[in-house]
Structures are given as C-alpha cells and as structure tokens.
Design an enzyme around this catalytic site. Structure first.
Site, short mmCIF file in Angstrom:
data_model
loop_
_atom_site.label_atom_id
_atom_site.label_comp_id
_atom_site.label_asym_id
_atom_site.label_seq_id
_atom_site.Cartn_x
_atom_site.Cartn_y
_atom_site.Cartn_z
N ASN A 6 0.86 -1.18 0.00
CA ASN A 6 0.00 0.00 0.00
C ASN A 6 0.91 1.23 0.00
O ASN A 6 1.56 1.53 1.00
CB ASN A 6 -0.89 -0.03 1.25
N LYS A 8 0.04 4.30 -0.12
CA LYS A 8 -0.59 5.46 0.52
C LYS A 8 -0.31 6.72 -0.33
O LYS A 8 -0.37 6.63 -1.55
CB LYS A 8 -0.10 5.59 1.97
N HIS A 90 -9.76 1.07 5.07
CA HIS A 90 -8.47 1.33 5.72
C HIS A 90 -8.67 2.34 6.86
O HIS A 90 -9.42 3.31 6.73
CB HIS A 90 -7.45 1.86 4.71
N GLU A 157 -5.43 -4.82 10.60
CA GLU A 157 -4.37 -3.82 10.77
C GLU A 157 -4.65 -3.02 12.05
O GLU A 157 -5.38 -2.00 11.99
CB GLU A 157 -4.34 -2.87 9.57
N GLY A 163 2.54 2.14 10.87
CA GLY A 163 3.49 3.24 10.70
C GLY A 163 4.32 3.55 11.93
O GLY A 163 4.99 4.58 11.97
N SER A 194 3.34 -2.27 10.44
CA SER A 194 4.79 -2.37 10.68
C SER A 194 5.37 -3.74 10.33
O SER A 194 6.25 -4.24 11.03
CB SER A 194 5.14 -1.97 12.11
#
Ligand code: 13P
Length: 236
Positions: A6, A8, A90, A157, A163, A194
């Site tokens: 992803n 982003k 998400h 997630e 992150g 992560s």
C-alpha cells in the site's frame, strides 16, 4: 498467499513506474507463487496489463461510475486502467477522512457489484486494545459487509501498529486472526502494521495468516522484493 504494497500518499507517477519495472524484472527472474499486489496513489495508476506478475489496485474510489463528486474517482476511471482490486475500510480513511461504516458498506457493495477483488481492512485503536474489547470492535466493522463474497480478503491492521515501526506481538496477531478465521472460514486473512523483513516470516507462519498488507517497508522496490522472497520461503 497475498503480499500487497500500500503506497498510501507516496510515489509519483514516475517513481511508481520505476518501482513496478524493478518489481517486474525481479518477478521475471524469480517467479513467485504468491498473489503480489500494489496499490499506488490514484494519480499514479498505470495500465494494469503492463505488469503481468503484479495486480495493480486502487486505494480508494467513489461508489459511482462517474458523476458530480468533486475530487473523487469512479469506476470509469479505474476501468480505464483495468484495475480489478481495491482497498476498502483502511483505518486512515476511517479516521482521517471520516468514512463511516455506512459509507464503507456502500463502497463495498459497489465494488462487489463490479466484481472487484476487495481487501477489506479492519483494526482497533489502542484504547480498544487496552480495554480488552478488540473482537467486538472488529465485528462491528463488518456491519453491512457481505462476507460471502468470493473475492473478499480481510486485512487485520491494528491502528496502533500502523506506521510505528512496532508491529503487534505475534500472540496478539494470532489471537485475532484465529478468531476471525473461526467465522470467516476460507476468506484469506492478512496482517498489516509495521510488517518488515524481520517479522514477516513469523507472521506468515501463523496458521490463520494468508498474507500481509505492507506500507513503509514496501515503499522501496528492492525491500518489497525481499519481503516477497521471505513469503516464498514460508511453507505451511
Ligand atoms: P505500515 O506497514 O507502514 O505500518 O502500514 C501498514 C498499512 O497501513 C498498510 O495498509
């Protein structure tokens, strides 16, 4: 096994093309029996059939073919690139963009009606993890979602692991994926938050884990190739 990147709000059109070239060269040389996916920014979408070993997907779309939805892209725009897989739910869209469960369910139904493969993302914030009501929170994120759709995968997630450089502990991931598996049966279950070259093998070795959705560690093409190699060597 699904290994998905992803991007982003990272990578321009040019750097996305360079990335996908490098990834394609790697997959030509080392064919993977994983389902490799990349989700670039909307303005960096490229024709999906340029990269036969990689499924190109969209991070977002508005649930309409086209119309008066300023700033959004619709099915017509994804179809032009041959995009057939999307992310929905998400946490960054739920929290930063304030997408409600009701709107997410509309996007899901629209993607389903288009026959797109969906990675449906769920995940709890830290305070929910600390309160101990993780599964109640996660099941609520399935409201309005048809779990009998054959092109559905679910990515767990945890928001607090995204992150941060610190993934959830392996036992925490195992518990949630096992609980999801008991109800979702054969739907592929991914973990995200992560993921990196240090922890991927252990995560993918969990019996209920069918892949990974990777942000930061997938932004560098060579590193994403390493993640793919690790996935290739996980035997279940
Ligand atoms: P990181 O791998 O950067 O934690 O991001 C995970 C994620 O949000 C993938 O969708």
């Amino acid at each position: 096994m699904i290994i998905a990147a992803n991007f982003k709000t990272n990578h321009t059109r040019e750097s996305t093309a360079n990335y996908l070239e490098a990834l394609s060269l790697f997959l030509d040389a080392y064919p993977a029996d994983c389902d490799i996916r990349a989700y670039p920014a909307a303005s960096s979408l490229l024709k999906a059939d340029l990269y036969p070993h990689v499924k190109l997907g969209a991070q977002n779309f508005y649930p309409a073919l086209n119309g008066a939805y300023t700033g959004e892209i619709g099915a017509q725009h994804l179809n032009e690139f041959g995009i057939k897989t999307v992310l929905i739910g998400h946490s960054e869209r739920r929290t930063i963009l304030k997408e409600t469960q009701d709107f997410i369910a509309k996007k899901y139904a629209f993607a389903r009606s288009n026959g797109w493969e969906i990675i449906y993302c769920i995940g709890e914030p830290r305070e929910v993890r600390e309160s101990g009501s993780v599964m109640e929170y996660l099941w609520a994120e399935f409201e309005g979602i048809d779990i009998n759709y054959e092109k559905l995968s679910v990515a767990y997630e945890p928001i607090w692991a995204i992150g941060t450089g610190v993934s959830a502990q392996i036992q925490e991931i195992a518990e949630v994926l096992d609980a999801l598996k008991a109800k979702l049966k054969n739907i592929p279950l991914l973990y995200g938050g992560s993921v990196n070259t240090e922890n991927l093998r252990e995560i993918l070795s969990l019996k209920s884990c069918g892949g990974a959705l990777v942000g930061n560690a997938a932004l560098d093409a060579a590193n994403f190739c390493k993640l793919i190699q690790i996935a290739q060597n996980v035997r279940k």
